[in-house]
Write an enzyme that holds these catalytic residues in place. Structure first.
Site, short mmCIF file in Angstrom:
data_model
loop_
_atom_site.label_atom_id
_atom_site.label_comp_id
_atom_site.label_asym_id
_atom_site.label_seq_id
_atom_site.Cartn_x
_atom_site.Cartn_y
_atom_site.Cartn_z
N GLU A 334 0.81 -1.22 0.00
CA GLU A 334 0.00 0.00 0.00
C GLU A 334 0.85 1.28 0.00
OE1 GLU A 334 -0.45 -2.72 1.69
OE2 GLU A 334 -2.57 -3.20 1.96
N TRP A 447 2.36 -13.95 1.37
CA TRP A 447 1.36 -13.90 2.42
C TRP A 447 0.46 -15.13 2.43
CZ3 TRP A 447 1.95 -10.52 6.06
CH2 TRP A 447 2.47 -9.26 5.80
P1 AMP Z 1 3.85 -6.48 1.40
O1 AMP Z 1 2.58 -5.72 1.35
O2 AMP Z 1 3.73 -7.85 0.85
O3 AMP Z 1 4.98 -5.72 0.80
O4 AMP Z 1 4.21 -6.69 2.93
C1 AMP Z 1 4.40 -5.60 3.80
C2 AMP Z 1 4.54 -6.09 5.20
O5 AMP Z 1 5.75 -6.85 5.35
C3 AMP Z 1 4.62 -5.00 6.23
O6 AMP Z 1 3.36 -4.47 6.56
C4 AMP Z 1 5.27 -5.75 7.39
O7 AMP Z 1 4.34 -6.54 8.09
C5 AMP Z 1 6.25 -6.66 6.66
N1 AMP Z 1 7.56 -6.00 6.56
C6 AMP Z 1 8.06 -5.30 5.52
N2 AMP Z 1 9.30 -4.82 5.81
C7 AMP Z 1 9.57 -5.23 7.07
C8 AMP Z 1 10.68 -5.05 7.97
N3 AMP Z 1 11.76 -4.39 7.59
N4 AMP Z 1 10.59 -5.61 9.19
C9 AMP Z 1 9.51 -6.30 9.59
N5 AMP Z 1 8.43 -6.50 8.79
C10 AMP Z 1 8.47 -5.98 7.56
#
Ligand code: AMP
Length: 548
Positions: A334, A447
């Site tokens: 997002e 996911w």
């Molecule tokens: P996506 O929408 O598939 O890109 O996933 C995003 C989600 O991945 C975030 O809301 C977090 O829950 C997790 N995420 C992304 N970067 C990190 C990070 N550096 N450390 C921990 N969780 C992360």
């Protein structure tokens, strides 16, 4: 309403359009190269001519403003051509997640109302399996590296290279309003159906400029410059490979597109092309470092941004021991996605190696033009150092989910984008993600809804109650752990039986294959909150404590 002091009207060329990213590179790097696996090398001049021809061909296919064009491809020079030509023609590029089940991927194509699909031959079986969803598709174009066949029962507009060779280039790309939707993809990082996330030209340009600026002005520990050699290690369907292909192209950097991610090919390309900049989830880095042929790569030249999951100090240390310059970053579908990178502030740069490691494995320091706030359940800011939900504002955050006002309002409640991540801001202003509040699990960058696994297990007659959480996993970042309470009289059922039952459900293709990593644990009770809801926070804490 026209603003006070609005000045003369906007002139052509002043809107923030993806088209504008390509002007300079035409003369800056015409002899620079864009490579595809070990099969093909194009100069920027050749690649730009292909983009112009693609624009003419899209027009001939009837694609224009308001249309949506879906792509199912591995990371390729062709995908990069579509990254530019589709939005520049006024249509939106739907980067289809090829790892979804046919049912889910078909749902996204139908929901996006794609009228044209560009599909690599490897994904024709997936396309065939989603046929019930494809009634709105007018043309399927096949992408092939060798022999190809037309998809059965679908309107085929030919093979990409053959048709591109015949196309007449566009002479001028259209002026568009900068708020025109440029890209669209679906996130399964929320519960329920996949949700459509879109970005406008303006947002992509601002994200490109700001991520580029941040990576250019901060060297420590990772920068990205025009003389770097870039290879994406994040699929192009995942938030435009974090937007870096737009930046690399604008800079005229040498680019290498690896096609299907095959470890041996990735290692070969990293070494042959002396790649200096990439980005990936921790699982992929681990896979490459532990591959038997990992020793064939001189890792010392590589700068790497790790995101999508926490960069753990042990992983960072291992990468550093090979000579990689590594840094953590944070973002989500997002958010376009980059909102924070853990560059080291000059005032903290002289710390010990351990201090530095601690800094670059913090989740990140917010980019310019990103506002961060940590809030409690009532949306009130919490004191520094306190954990709450991370909420954001920035010009490049998605405005909402396509055709889903209720979820969009929930995402943006109180005027801030709610990340669903538990976090704190430390005294130096760095973000630290501490927990996930959303009911989804991320396995090696992909996911899975815990609710889907719960539903699958609940179908077993012996299951009285089930709750699924994500627990830390050295290889996959996290894996699902199901806690199950058995029905009275059926206590002889074993966790192995439940695992077998779950695998049978996964076989039917209704849940993501990686749910196969679910660990099933039999328990006498599942922890509850004071209002009787399953207390997943407590379950996660208990699981973490067991690992520690
Ligand atoms: P996506 O929408 O598939 O890109 O996933 C995003 C989600 O991945 C975030 O809301 C977090 O829950 C997790 N995420 C992304 N970067 C990190 C990070 N550096 N450390 C921990 N969780 C992360």
């Amino acid at each position: 309403m026209s603003p006070a002091n609005s000045g003369p009207e906007m002139r052509p060329g002043s809107a923030l359009l993806i088209r504008e990213l390509l002007h300079r590179v035409r003369t800056w790097a015409p002899r620079g190269t864009i490579t595809y696996r070990d099969r093909l090398e194009l100069t920027y001049a050749e690649w730009l001519a292909r983009v112009d021809r693609l624009g003419g061909w899209l027009k001939a296919l009837g694609v224009g403003p308001g249309d949506r064009v879906g792509v199912m491809d591995w990371d390729s020079h062709r995908y990069l051509e579509l990254f530019f030509a589709v939005p520049m023609s006024g249509a939106a590029l739907h980067t289809v997640n090829v790892r979804l089940t046919p049912e889910q991927a078909g749902y996204t194509i139908q929901h996006a109302q794609d009228t044209v699909l560009f599909v690599h031959v490897d994904f024709l079986p997936l396309l065939a399996a989603m046929k019930p969803h494809l009634s709105g598709v007018r043309h399927v174009v096949v992408l092939a590296d060798g022999p190809w066949n037309a998809p059965e029962g679908l309107p085929c507009a030919g093979e990409y290279e053959e048709e591109l060779a015949k196309a007449t280039p566009v002479s001028e790309w259209p002026d568009l309003p900068e708020d025109t939707m440029a890209t669209l993809f679906y996130t399964t990082g929320t519960t329920g159906e996949p949700k459509g996330v879109s970005f406008s030209h303006r947002q992509i340009v601002l994200h490109t400029m700001t991520a580029g600026l941040t990576l250019a002005v901060h060297e420590d520990p990772v920068s990205f410059r025009a003389d770097d050699v870039y290879l994406p290690l994040t699929p192009m369907f995942h938030v435009h490979a974090w937007g870096l292909p737009f930046l690399a192209t604008m800079l005229g950097a040498k680019q290498v597109y690896p096609g299907k991610y095959e470890p041996q090919m990735l290692l070969h390309l990293l070494e042959t092309h002396q790649v200096t900049f990439s980005h990936c989830v921790p699982t992929l880095l681990q896979m490459l470092l532990h591959h038997p042929q990992s020793g064939t790569v001189n890792w010392r030249r590589l700068k790497l941004v790790i995101g999508g999951a926490a960069l753990l100090p042990a992983v960072a240390r291992e990468a550093q021991s090979r000579g990689i310059r590594i840094v953590g970053g944070y973002g989500m579908s997002e958010t376009c996605p980059i909102v924070a990178i853990a560059h080291i502030k000059p005032e903290l740069a002289s710390g010990s190696e351990d201090d530095r490691l601690g800094l670059l494995t913090r989740t990140g320091f917010p980019l310019p033009m990103v506002q961060v706030k940590i809030v409690d359940g009532a949306g009130q800011a919490v004191p520094p150092g306190t954990v709450g939900e991370l909420v954001l504002r920035s010009p490049w955050l998605t405005h909402g989910y396509l055709g889903d006002d209720a979820s969009s309002d929930r995402l943006w409640r109180g005027g801030w984008l709610h990340t669903g991540d538990g976090a704190l801001l430390d005294s130096d202003g760095y973000l630290r993600i501490t927990d996930r509040l959303k009911d989804v699990i991320k396995i090696g960058g992909e996911w899975i809804s815990s609710l889907e696994i719960e539903a699958a297990l609940a179908r077993h007659p012996a299951v009285r109650e089930v709750a699924v959480i994500g627990v830390p996993d050295a290889k996959w970042d996290e894996h699902p752990r199901a806690e199950v309470v058995l029905r009275e009289g059926l206590e002889s059922v074993t966790s192995r039986e439940l695992v077998r039952h779950l695998h049978a459900v996964i076989e039917t293709g209704v849940i993501h294959k990686r749910a196969i990593l679910t660990e099933v644990v039999l328990v006498s009770a599942i922890p509850k909150t004071s209002v009787g809801k399953v207390d997943k926070k407590r379950m996660r804490e208990a699981a973490k404590a067991m690992v520690a």
